[in-house]
Design a protein around this motif. Structure first.
Motif, PDB file in Angstrom:
ATOM      1  N   GLN A 105      60.686  24.739  20.289  1.00  0.00           N
ATOM      2  CA  GLN A 105      61.549  24.666  18.951  1.00  0.00           C
ATOM      3  C   GLN A 105      61.451  26.020  18.194  1.00  0.00           C
ATOM      4  N   ARG A 106      60.452  26.741  18.184  1.00  0.00           N
ATOM      5  CA  ARG A 106      60.297  28.050  17.564  1.00  0.00           C
ATOM      6  C   ARG A 106      61.024  29.019  18.016  1.00  0.00           C
ATOM      7  N   PHE A 107      61.053  29.014  19.635  1.00  0.00           N
ATOM      8  CA  PHE A 107      61.773  29.994  20.444  1.00  0.00           C
ATOM      9  C   PHE A 107      63.095  29.820  20.427  1.00  0.00           C
ATOM     10  N   GLU A 108      63.765  28.531  20.247  1.00  0.00           N
ATOM     11  CA  GLU A 108      65.063  28.133  20.177  1.00  0.00           C
ATOM     12  C   GLU A 108      65.585  28.620  18.888  1.00  0.00           C
ATOM     13  N   VAL A 109      64.819  28.601  17.790  1.00  0.00           N
ATOM     14  CA  VAL A 109      65.220  28.915  16.461  1.00  0.00           C
ATOM     15  C   VAL A 109      65.366  30.590  16.399  1.00  0.00           C
ATOM     16  N   MET A 110      64.125  31.267  16.988  1.00  0.00           N
ATOM     17  CA  MET A 110      64.419  32.611  16.851  1.00  0.00           C
ATOM     18  C   MET A 110      65.551  33.065  18.174  1.00  0.00           C
ATOM     19  N   GLU A 111      65.615  32.550  18.913  1.00  0.00           N
ATOM     20  CA  GLU A 111      66.798  32.927  19.980  1.00  0.00           C
ATOM     21  C   GLU A 111      68.311  32.720  19.218  1.00  0.00           C
ATOM     22  N   ARG A 112      68.481  31.650  18.548  1.00  0.00           N
ATOM     23  CA  ARG A 112      69.676  31.477  17.881  1.00  0.00           C
ATOM     24  C   ARG A 112      69.924  32.419  16.799  1.00  0.00           C
ATOM     25  N   LYS A 113      68.909  32.648  15.892  1.00  0.00           N
ATOM     26  CA  LYS A 113      69.224  33.594  14.953  1.00  0.00           C
ATOM     27  C   LYS A 113      69.530  34.837  15.300  1.00  0.00           C
ATOM     28  N   LEU A 114      68.534  35.672  16.468  1.00  0.00           N
ATOM     29  CA  LEU A 114      68.856  36.913  17.272  1.00  0.00           C
ATOM     30  C   LEU A 114      70.153  37.043  17.507  1.00  0.00           C
ATOM     31  N   TYR A 115      70.707  35.766  18.321  1.00  0.00           N
ATOM     32  CA  TYR A 115      71.952  36.029  19.010  1.00  0.00           C
ATOM     33  C   TYR A 115      73.124  36.008  18.004  1.00  0.00           C
ATOM     34  N   ARG A 116      72.942  34.966  17.009  1.00  0.00           N
ATOM     35  CA  ARG A 116      74.033  34.654  16.328  1.00  0.00           C
ATOM     36  C   ARG A 116      74.041  35.952  15.063  1.00  0.00           C
ATOM     37  N   GLY A 117      72.836  36.210  14.519  1.00  0.00           N
ATOM     38  CA  GLY A 117      72.642  37.105  13.368  1.00  0.00           C
ATOM     39  C   GLY A 117      72.723  38.426  13.808  1.00  0.00           C
TER      40      GLY A 117
END
Length: 150
Positions: free
Chosen positions: A46-58
């Motif tokens: 879950q932590r990696f999914e959040v980090m990946e989403r924020k990096l990709y989108r943000g």
């Protein structure tokens, strides 16, 4: 300096900043995929999914858009004196940037595939996948700086 020259230099500075941010994200996201694939517990996934989403989108998307928009203005404003459209190196660079955009989109595709399935691909695959932007960076920088005459 006259106003257009100042504007050109500001856009060039913003372009370089955007390129650095985009490449930083392109280097880091697949590295997160390596760690994600190696993780074993649900909290880590879950932590990696959040980090990946924020990096990709943000970071990745805004910096890619800023890179492409500022590049457009640099070419439009600079072509009168630099004749980019007459040089093969320029078209090779544009083609490599196109490959980089495709790589960016593939990263997004893989991000979605990893959600809920951290072992979609092995960490060895991600380590190999992580090298692509490095190769593109080398080629693009050499084309822009050396401007080889073919």
């Amino acid at each position: 300096m006259d106003a257009p020259s100042d504007a050109f230099l500001w856009v060039k500075a913003l372009h370089i900043i955007a390129v650095v941010c985009w490449f930083a994200a392109l280097f880091y996201l697949p590295r997160l995929y390596v760690y994600h694939a190696m993780s074993e517990d649900a909290v880590s996934h879950q932590r990696f999914e959040v980090m990946e989403r924020k990096l990709y989108r943000g970071i990745m998307w805004p910096s890619m858009i800023a890179t492409l928009v500022t590049a457009h203005f640099l070419v439009e404003w600079g072509d009168a004196t630099r004749h980019y459209h007459d040089a093969l190196w320029f078209y090779l660079k544009v083609g490599l940037v196109g490959v980089l955009v495709i790589y960016h989109l593939i990263c997004g595709y893989y991000r979605k595939k990893l959600m809920g399935n951290a072992h979609y691909k092995s960490h060895k695959f991600w380590r190999f996948f992580n090298e692509m932007p490095t190769l593109l960076l080398f080629a693009i920088i050499i084309l822009v700086v050396v401007k080889p005459q073919f």
